[in-house]
Write an enzyme that holds these catalytic residues in place. Structure first.
Site, short mmCIF file in Angstrom:
data_model
loop_
_atom_site.label_atom_id
_atom_site.label_comp_id
_atom_site.label_asym_id
_atom_site.label_seq_id
_atom_site.Cartn_x
_atom_site.Cartn_y
_atom_site.Cartn_z
N HIS A 1 28.22 44.49 37.33
CA HIS A 1 29.09 43.86 37.96
C HIS A 1 28.71 42.81 39.19
CE1 HIS A 1 32.68 45.80 36.06
NE2 HIS A 1 31.88 46.88 36.00
N CYS B 1 29.81 43.68 31.81
CA CYS B 1 30.26 45.20 31.40
C CYS B 1 30.88 45.31 30.31
CB CYS B 1 31.09 45.73 32.70
SG CYS B 1 31.10 47.70 32.51
N TYR B 2 32.15 45.52 30.27
CA TYR B 2 32.85 45.73 28.97
C TYR B 2 32.63 44.28 27.92
CZ TYR B 2 36.72 46.28 25.37
OH TYR B 2 37.34 46.40 23.88
N LYS C 1 44.43 39.33 51.05
CA LYS C 1 45.00 39.29 52.08
C LYS C 1 44.15 38.37 53.02
CE LYS C 1 47.68 42.21 53.80
NZ LYS C 1 48.99 42.37 53.73
N GLY D 1 36.25 46.26 31.55
CA GLY D 1 37.29 46.87 31.05
C GLY D 1 37.21 48.55 30.98
N GLU E 1 30.50 40.76 40.63
CA GLU E 1 31.51 40.33 41.59
C GLU E 1 31.59 41.34 42.86
OE1 GLU E 1 31.55 41.37 38.52
OE2 GLU E 1 33.40 42.70 38.09
N ASP F 1 51.88 38.14 55.26
CA ASP F 1 52.17 37.78 53.93
C ASP F 1 53.45 37.05 53.94
OD1 ASP F 1 50.16 39.44 53.26
OD2 ASP F 1 51.14 40.91 52.40
#
Ligand code: XMP
Length: 516
Positions: free
Chosen positions: A175, A88-89, A372, A61, A177, A233
């Site tokens: 991170h 992280c945060y 997407k 964050g 991710e 989409d």
């Protein structure tokens, strides 16, 4: 399919990559839900009736844990006894909650960093002594209490990773991710499967079923219309809604006049085969009238967002529809600033471009949490035609956001012709497969040229081609000069009002993919 999926909850502290964490968990076949950062143990217990909750991940964050309005964890969160991974945060917050010492870093770390793994256990099991990780932080954890141990450090960060000695509590300053953390997937797998002991019992098919059921429950037998632009989409949303609502669904394609050459016909051909009501509305004149004299990009987007809704409302009166379904996906919502503390990058026509008052009971967005490439996967599973699955993304406001400044009939024609040339050349050289999007932009700059020995003063057209995985970041494509040359020659030869062609060599960030 199990009655309850093993699930990880992602506590959203406002970080850019919060949703990416959720997505990475799902990629491992384990379901994940994003929840409020101050979720209480009682709320988690309530969620446990629907999901089999196996662990919590605290996202990053933008705040400092010491900022007065910094989002906090519920003080009793540790009483759930669930495994927790702070990132992280989240790492700093967890350290602070257990009375560790967190301080502003004297040397902040952004981007790729080499971390030394002191103990490769738990989340860090199987990793090398040195690992490349991706950091973006200004506070650091200096010390953890005695019941915790440090698992990794960097030159500037004495506690880059920690764990509780007996309980499944972990913190990583970096991170895992993002793809720039080389072994990030392994770290997440370690947490999901070794620490949380989750089973990979979720798959994207379950999501399809969930979305269809949700649409049926929300509309409970009433009629709905769906805005269909022919992009991937809205096409997938239409296919899902058709399964959920059958003949109670009307798909509406609004031709606002800023479509690519041949688009309306292509959509008509693709969708007339579907067993749904399908209406094409010619709204060219009303959109142009509303946009007359408008130059500001956000104003253009908002006017178009509102006009779309007004067209849909008129169709709804005729068809008796009470609900509007849209193909909004997750990045549309992030950029439109839907989360607390996040900035508005641009108002996507179908999110922040919506008017305040609408005559529908509700807007339903079955794809709202997807990226997407996940939508493309679902498109393939729903057996949508190849020409739809492989279409490049096209923004709802169409070429209107690729014409800078005033929208005039002349500029629309230049936009359409130059876009066709870019598409034809990219496809001729078989480059389309590796590109996210490729298009032209009619800039608001004019430049001098020489055509047939005479001075010419005309438009500057920009060409943009990008590579991306999920549109949150993108790189400009390094197209061969030969292709650029052909595009440039054709545009200046075939479009008399254009004197110059430039190629956009900006990544996202700092640019965005579209120019407006
Ligand atoms: P940007 O320009 O923000 O675009 O980097 C990210 C992706 O979103 C598409 N885009 C839109 N799609 N309505 C849409 O349906 C919009 O208002 C809109 N604006 C941008 C863009 O083409 C790219 O794929």
């Amino acid at each position: 399919m199990p009655a309850k999926h093993d699930t990880l909850l992602i506590l959203d502290f406002g970080g850019q990559y919060c949703h990416l964490i959720s997505r990475r968990v799902r990629e491992q076949g384990v379901y994940s839900e994003i929840v409020s950062p101050d979720i209480s143990p009682q709320e988690i217990a309530a969620l446990n009736k629907t999901f089999n909750i196996k662990g919590l991940i605290l996202s990053g964050g933008p705040s400092s844990v010491y900022a007065p309005d910094a989002p906090k964890l519920h003080p009793q969160i540790l009483e759930t006894n669930l495994p927790i991974l702070g990132l992280c945060y989240g790492h700093q917050l967890l350290a602070q909650l257990v009375s560790g010492k967190v301080e502003p870093a004297t040397c902040k770390e952004y981007g790729p960093v080499q971390v030394t793994i002191d103990k490769s256990v738990g989340v860090l099991k199987g990793l090398n002594l040195n690992e490349q990780v991706w950091m973006s932080h200004s506070d650091i954890v200096l010390v953890v209490p005695s019941e915790f141990e440090t698992l990794a450090h960097t030159d500037n960060c004495p506690v880059a990773a920690f764990r509780h000695k007996t309980r499944p509590l972990y913190g990583l300053q970096w991170h895992p991710e993002v793809i720039h953390t080389k072994n990030g997937t392994q770290m997440l797998q370690n947490f999901i499967f070794q620490v949380c002991k989750a089973q990979a019992n979720w798959q994207i098919d379950d999501l399809i079923l969930k979305m269809i059921t949700e649409l049926q429950t929300e509309t409970s037998g009433a009629k709905a219309i769906i805005g269909l632009s022919g992009g991937i989409d809205s096409s997938v949303a239409t296919a899902l809604a058709a399964k959920a609502l059958g003949e109670k669904l009307t798909a509406v394609y609004v031709d606002h006049g800023f479509m690519r050459e041949g688009e309306t016909e292509a959509i008509r051909v693709a969708f007339e085969k579907f067993a749904i009501q399908f209406i094409v509305v010619d709204a060219k004149q009303r959109f142009m009238n509303k946009l007359c004299g408008v130059t500001e990009p956000e104003a253009k987007r908002k006017i178009m967002g509102e006009e779309f809704i007004r067209v849909f409302e008129e169709i709804a009166v005729q068809s008796g529809a009470e609900y509007l379904i849209q193909g909004t996906i997750y990045p549309d919502r992030i950029e439109s600033g839907f989360r607390k503390n996040s900035d508005i990058i641009k108002s996507h026509h179908n999110v922040a471009g919506l008017p305040e008052k609408i005559k529908f009971k509700k807007i339903l967005e079955p794809l709202r949490d997807l990226y997407k490439d996940e939508v493309r996967k679902i498109a393939t599973m729903l057996e949508l035609p190849k020409e739809i699955v492989n279409r490049q993304p096209f923004p709802g406001p169409g070429l209107a956001v690729r014409i800078i400044g005033l929208l005039t009939e002349e500029k629309v024609q230049i936009a359409k012709k130059s876009d066709r040339i870019v598409r034809e050349e990219i496809e001729r050289y078989n480059l389309a497969e590796n590109l996210w999007q490729y298009f032209s932009v009619v800039t608001n700059t004019q430049a001098t040229g020489v055509k047939g020995d005479a001075r010419a003063y005309g438009y500057v057209v920009a060409v943009r081609a990008t590579e991306s995985r999920e549109a949150m970041t993108a790189s400009f494509a390094k197209l061969p000069y030969e292709v650029l040359e052909r595009i440039s020659t054709r545009i200046t030869n075939e479009i008399s009002q254009v004197t110059r062609v430039v190629y956009d060599v900006t990544h996202k960030p700092p640019a965005t993919i579209e120019w407006e």
